[in-house]
Design an enzyme around this catalytic site. Sequence first.
Site, mmCIF file in Angstrom:
data_model
loop_
_atom_site.group_PDB
_atom_site.id
_atom_site.type_symbol
_atom_site.label_atom_id
_atom_site.label_comp_id
_atom_site.label_asym_id
_atom_site.label_seq_id
_atom_site.Cartn_x
_atom_site.Cartn_y
_atom_site.Cartn_z
ATOM 1 N N ALA A 318 0.837 -1.199 0.000
ATOM 2 C CA ALA A 318 0.000 0.000 0.000
ATOM 3 C C ALA A 318 0.871 1.249 0.000
ATOM 4 O O ALA A 318 1.961 1.257 0.588
ATOM 5 C CB ALA A 318 -0.916 -0.006 1.220
ATOM 6 N N PRO A 319 0.429 2.317 -0.650
ATOM 7 C CA PRO A 319 1.209 3.560 -0.635
ATOM 8 C C PRO A 319 1.252 4.157 0.759
ATOM 9 O O PRO A 319 0.372 3.918 1.583
ATOM 10 C CB PRO A 319 0.444 4.468 -1.606
ATOM 11 C CG PRO A 319 -0.940 3.920 -1.644
ATOM 12 C CD PRO A 319 -0.802 2.442 -1.441
ATOM 13 N N MET A 324 5.455 0.775 11.555
ATOM 14 C CA MET A 324 6.413 0.246 12.525
ATOM 15 C C MET A 324 5.936 -1.065 13.137
ATOM 16 O O MET A 324 6.736 -1.856 13.626
ATOM 17 C CB MET A 324 6.635 1.266 13.641
ATOM 18 C CG MET A 324 7.235 2.586 13.184
ATOM 19 S SD MET A 324 7.471 3.704 14.591
ATOM 20 C CE MET A 324 8.128 5.159 13.756
ATOM 21 N N ASP A 374 -13.898 0.769 10.366
ATOM 22 C CA ASP A 374 -14.237 -0.565 10.847
ATOM 23 C C ASP A 374 -13.224 -1.566 10.297
ATOM 24 O O ASP A 374 -12.615 -1.350 9.247
ATOM 25 C CB ASP A 374 -15.648 -0.929 10.393
ATOM 26 C CG ASP A 374 -16.227 -2.110 11.154
ATOM 27 O OD1 ASP A 374 -15.632 -2.514 12.181
ATOM 28 O OD2 ASP A 374 -17.281 -2.630 10.740
#
Length: 571
Positions: A318-319, A324, A374
Amino acid sequence: MSQPWPAAEIARVILDGFDDYREHFRRITLGARERFEQARWQDIQRAAAARINLYEEKVAEVNGWLRKGFEGQVLLDVEQWPLVKNAYIRLIDPRLDDELSETWYNSLFCSLFSHDQISDGCMFIHTTRPSMRVHERAAQTRTYALTDRLKGLLRAIFADYAFDVPYGDLEADLSRLEEQLRECLPDWVCKDPQLKIELFTPVLYRNKGAYLVGRLYTPDEQWPLVIPLLHREGHGIEADALITDEAEVSIIFSFTRSYFMVDVPVPGEFVNFLKRILPGKHIAELYTSIGFYKHGKSEFYRALINHLANSDDRFVMAPGVRGMVMSVFTLPGFNTVFKIIKDRFSPSKTVDRATVIEKYRLVKSVDRVGRMADTQEFADFRFPQGKFDPECLAELLEVAPSTVSLEGDTVLIRHCWTERRMTPLNLYLEHASEGQVLEALEDYGLAIKQLAAANIFPGDMLLKNFGVTRHGRVVFYDYDEISFLTEVNFRHIPPPRYPEDEMSGEPWYSIGPHDVFPEEFPPFLFADIGQRRLFSRLHGELYDADYWKGLQEAIRAGKVIDVFPYRRKSR
């Protein structure tokens, strides 16, 4: 002579358990009207959490019934379970909630067997239900025709939707709603003698609001219609707004909201009704919005495997800034992100895997006030290796080898969450116009304030942990550090003891594990000086420990805030 394998008996126990679950679910749901009328706002929050937890509680209970009622070697003979499925199909065919009962069966099967035994022969990976069924029953909607004036049409509606608590000033409400309706719709529509309003008969309840939901239509066009009602304690019930904009109505049914309480004898028909007025919503999201989140999960999974089977889409990272704690990947053509927990966290993170799981599950049961996405939790996803971009798969195998592994040419993901994909706020701001930056930072501050007022402290409030939806709303989506606001100790930074203290790289004051110093937020949140100054002007009180302490006092006093799922201009 050996006894016949008890397929029908097992199927009956599973369905009896579903009936028990549905009865308890309906009992909680039907209490929503009384809680609204009596303004029992804290009870509303407790009931919402209880109804969410009910599903897993009842699955565990029925699992116990099965293990007690049948010998293990009989019950756990997976090769016989196609017989159970066939017997179960015969039992659910006459039902009005048969699609939900399939999902219930799947949950029981998965509670008994490991996920590597899942097959469409044993459970309902694909539904056996037709997409729309016609049952002989009373209609679930009411239709109102324009006979003279708009106000008369609205008056007829409110005569049918009466409560034990009277409307405070119905005449004023009718005049205001008529005016809003004329502002929302073209003049020719309001004068069309064939104009009609169709409303779903049961009222939808959520938090402090009740909602009349339906559509306005002429022979040629239709518009969604939502009329939110509020109970002003001591002043009766008030019609707060009239909303016909599809985007605004979509936000009311958003994935960032708590689930509605609404009694729907035929869930599939209501979802199809909603789908007609909100064609941009997937049915998975609509089922979830009315509390059937497990069936929403089933529909999501079916949509996912259908997308993979009928496209060349491949999973990619994902961009945004790499997490972390979590590693996040997505399918470009499927509006979802998949989040897995890394095996090793960045040194600055003090949480562990169990804590992260606990935090993400917490989000399911709290009031998300339209500001938290959600999530759905999955175990043992299996995808063809060819559906992964090689760099994406290599990264997942490197950062989470205990969760992601290769079994031949199949990728096994033992545990993950899914969330709606959004544009990370930090990336959005990089390409936003001056006006868009202003709107985004205004909404970012409102998101933090509304979460806080709902007793949620995000913990890590960095821009990268918030996203922007297609409707331009700012939503929090990284939950590994969330806590209840009342658990946090907000402090002012003590004055330096000596001039040298200010030059020191180390603090001159003690810091406890729950201490937060809001004065430290500005440089922490914003590297861009212009954005820092703008946010300070818009929401500078967030930098003051006393502001947060005031919210804590209100929460401890039992105050439940108003957070409206529609914009101020609609009110």
